[in-house]
Design a protein around this motif. Structure first.
Motif, short mmCIF file in Angstrom:
data_model
loop_
_atom_site.label_atom_id
_atom_site.label_comp_id
_atom_site.label_asym_id
_atom_site.label_seq_id
_atom_site.Cartn_x
_atom_site.Cartn_y
_atom_site.Cartn_z
N GLY A 85 0.83 -1.21 0.00
CA GLY A 85 0.00 0.00 0.00
C GLY A 85 0.86 1.25 0.00
O GLY A 85 2.06 1.18 0.25
N TYR A 86 0.24 2.39 -0.33
CA TYR A 86 0.93 3.67 -0.39
C TYR A 86 2.21 3.55 -1.26
O TYR A 86 3.30 3.92 -0.86
CB TYR A 86 1.26 4.19 1.01
N GLY A 87 2.03 2.95 -2.43
CA GLY A 87 3.14 2.83 -3.37
C GLY A 87 3.87 1.50 -3.30
O GLY A 87 4.59 1.14 -4.23
N LEU A 88 3.68 0.78 -2.21
CA LEU A 88 4.38 -0.51 -2.05
C LEU A 88 3.53 -1.63 -2.61
O LEU A 88 2.33 -1.71 -2.33
CB LEU A 88 4.63 -0.79 -0.56
N ASP A 89 4.17 -2.51 -3.37
CA ASP A 89 3.39 -3.55 -4.04
C ASP A 89 3.76 -4.94 -3.58
O ASP A 89 4.78 -5.16 -2.92
CB ASP A 89 3.62 -3.48 -5.55
N TYR A 90 2.92 -5.88 -3.96
CA TYR A 90 3.33 -7.28 -3.97
C TYR A 90 3.01 -7.76 -5.37
O TYR A 90 1.85 -7.77 -5.79
CB TYR A 90 2.56 -8.12 -2.93
N GLY A 147 3.26 -6.32 -8.16
CA GLY A 147 2.57 -5.32 -8.97
C GLY A 147 1.19 -4.94 -8.44
O GLY A 147 0.53 -4.08 -9.02
N LYS A 148 0.75 -5.55 -7.35
CA LYS A 148 -0.59 -5.25 -6.82
C LYS A 148 -0.51 -4.45 -5.51
O LYS A 148 0.50 -4.46 -4.83
CB LYS A 148 -1.36 -6.55 -6.56
N TYR A 149 -1.61 -3.82 -5.20
CA TYR A 149 -1.87 -3.12 -3.93
C TYR A 149 -1.19 -1.76 -3.78
O TYR A 149 -1.30 -1.13 -2.73
CB TYR A 149 -1.48 -3.99 -2.71
N ARG A 150 -0.47 -1.31 -4.79
CA ARG A 150 0.23 -0.03 -4.68
C ARG A 150 -0.72 1.13 -4.41
O ARG A 150 -0.36 2.12 -3.81
CB ARG A 150 0.92 0.31 -6.00
N GLU A 151 -1.94 1.00 -4.94
CA GLU A 151 -2.87 2.12 -4.93
C GLU A 151 -3.59 2.28 -3.58
O GLU A 151 -4.28 3.26 -3.37
CB GLU A 151 -3.89 1.98 -6.07
N LEU A 152 -3.42 1.33 -2.66
CA LEU A 152 -4.05 1.48 -1.34
C LEU A 152 -3.52 2.73 -0.65
O LEU A 152 -2.35 3.06 -0.77
CB LEU A 152 -3.75 0.27 -0.46
N ASP A 153 -4.40 3.40 0.11
CA ASP A 153 -3.96 4.63 0.79
C ASP A 153 -3.32 4.38 2.15
O ASP A 153 -2.59 5.22 2.66
CB ASP A 153 -5.15 5.59 0.94
N ASP A 154 -3.64 3.23 2.75
CA ASP A 154 -3.00 2.85 4.01
C ASP A 154 -1.86 1.88 3.71
O ASP A 154 -1.83 1.26 2.65
CB ASP A 154 -3.98 2.12 4.93
N ILE A 155 -0.98 1.72 4.67
CA ILE A 155 0.04 0.67 4.57
C ILE A 155 -0.44 -0.49 5.43
O ILE A 155 -0.68 -0.32 6.63
CB ILE A 155 1.42 1.19 5.01
N VAL A 156 -0.61 -1.65 4.79
CA VAL A 156 -1.19 -2.80 5.50
C VAL A 156 -0.28 -4.01 5.38
O VAL A 156 0.57 -4.09 4.48
CB VAL A 156 -2.60 -3.15 4.95
N GLU A 157 -0.50 -4.94 6.28
CA GLU A 157 0.27 -6.17 6.27
C GLU A 157 -0.33 -7.13 5.27
O GLU A 157 -1.55 -7.25 5.18
CB GLU A 157 0.23 -6.77 7.68
N LEU A 158 0.52 -7.83 4.53
CA LEU A 158 0.03 -8.84 3.60
C LEU A 158 -0.15 -10.14 4.37
O LEU A 158 0.79 -10.61 5.00
CB LEU A 158 1.02 -9.01 2.44
#
Ligand code: 5GP
Ligand code: MG
Length: 178
Positions: free
Chosen positions: A157-162, A164-175
């Motif tokens: 989230g917040y730019g961080l992906d797994y 190529g996914k989840y980058r667009e989330l506004d929070d940073i969350v645990e996968l």
């Protein structure tokens, strides 16, 4: 693998607080006369860097480097491949480099990038990192400006992906399921 939506590591609000605190620190660290150049590590730090510089409210040139060590895996491969992207780096001689990255995990990426930049003879290099994992780091890197320390879990989230996914989330969350 799914998002553990309940396990928010940093909320939008927490991130905003980090940005404001970091922007204040940057204002104190650099004078208007300083020839500052930001070098942003793609892709993960793109959103953080954009928001941070907006919060800092200072027009500084942004350059991008791609440093890859992960592939689609959640463990560092131990190998870091650096490519300049979008624009070539400018002449860094005598410039004050602010290196912006998303996560200080093993430290291999930051070590490789610092070793790549040092021979280009900038006046100095400071590191600005959104998240530091708790670890004992394989490479100890001085972090000049740090957003937050997080547990040794894989976050998105917040730019961080797994992959190529989840980058667009506004929070940073645990996968989940790591
Ligand atoms: P290091 O070389 O320090 O082990 O790895 C740093 C890079 O790995 C970071 O810049 C980031 O791109 C990626 N990375 C490390 N931990 C995580 C994580 O929890 N989530 C995501 N999405 N990327 C990570
Ligand atoms: Mg990265």
């Amino acid at each position: 693998m799914n998002i553990a939506a309940t396990n928010i590591i940093l909320s939008q609000n927490d991130i905003q607080n980090c940005l404001e605190r970091l922007a204040n620190q940057l204002r104190q660290a650099y004078t208007q006369e300083d020839n500052v150049v930001a070098i942003v590590l793609l892709e993960g730090a793109r959103r953080f860097a954009a928001d941070l510089i907006k919060e800092w409210d200072r027009k500084i040139p942004l350059y991008f480097l791609r440093a890859k060590s992960y592939g689609n895996d959640v463990q560092s491969s131990g190998l870091v491949e650096i490519t300049t992207s979008d624009r070539l780096l400018p002449d860094l001689t005598g410039k004050r480099v602010l290196l912006i990255d998303d996560i200080y995990d093993t430290g291999l990426t930051l070590r490789a990038v610092l070793d790549y930049l040092a021979p280009l003879q900038p006046a100095d290099i400071k590191t600005c990192i959104l998240l530091e994992k708790h670890h004992p780091h394989a490479r100890k890197i001085p972090i000049d400006f740090l957003g937050a320390t997080v547990p040794n879990t894989f976050v998105v989230g917040y730019g961080l992906d797994y992959a190529g996914k989840y980058r667009e989330l506004d929070d940073i969350v645990e996968l989940e399921g790591m």
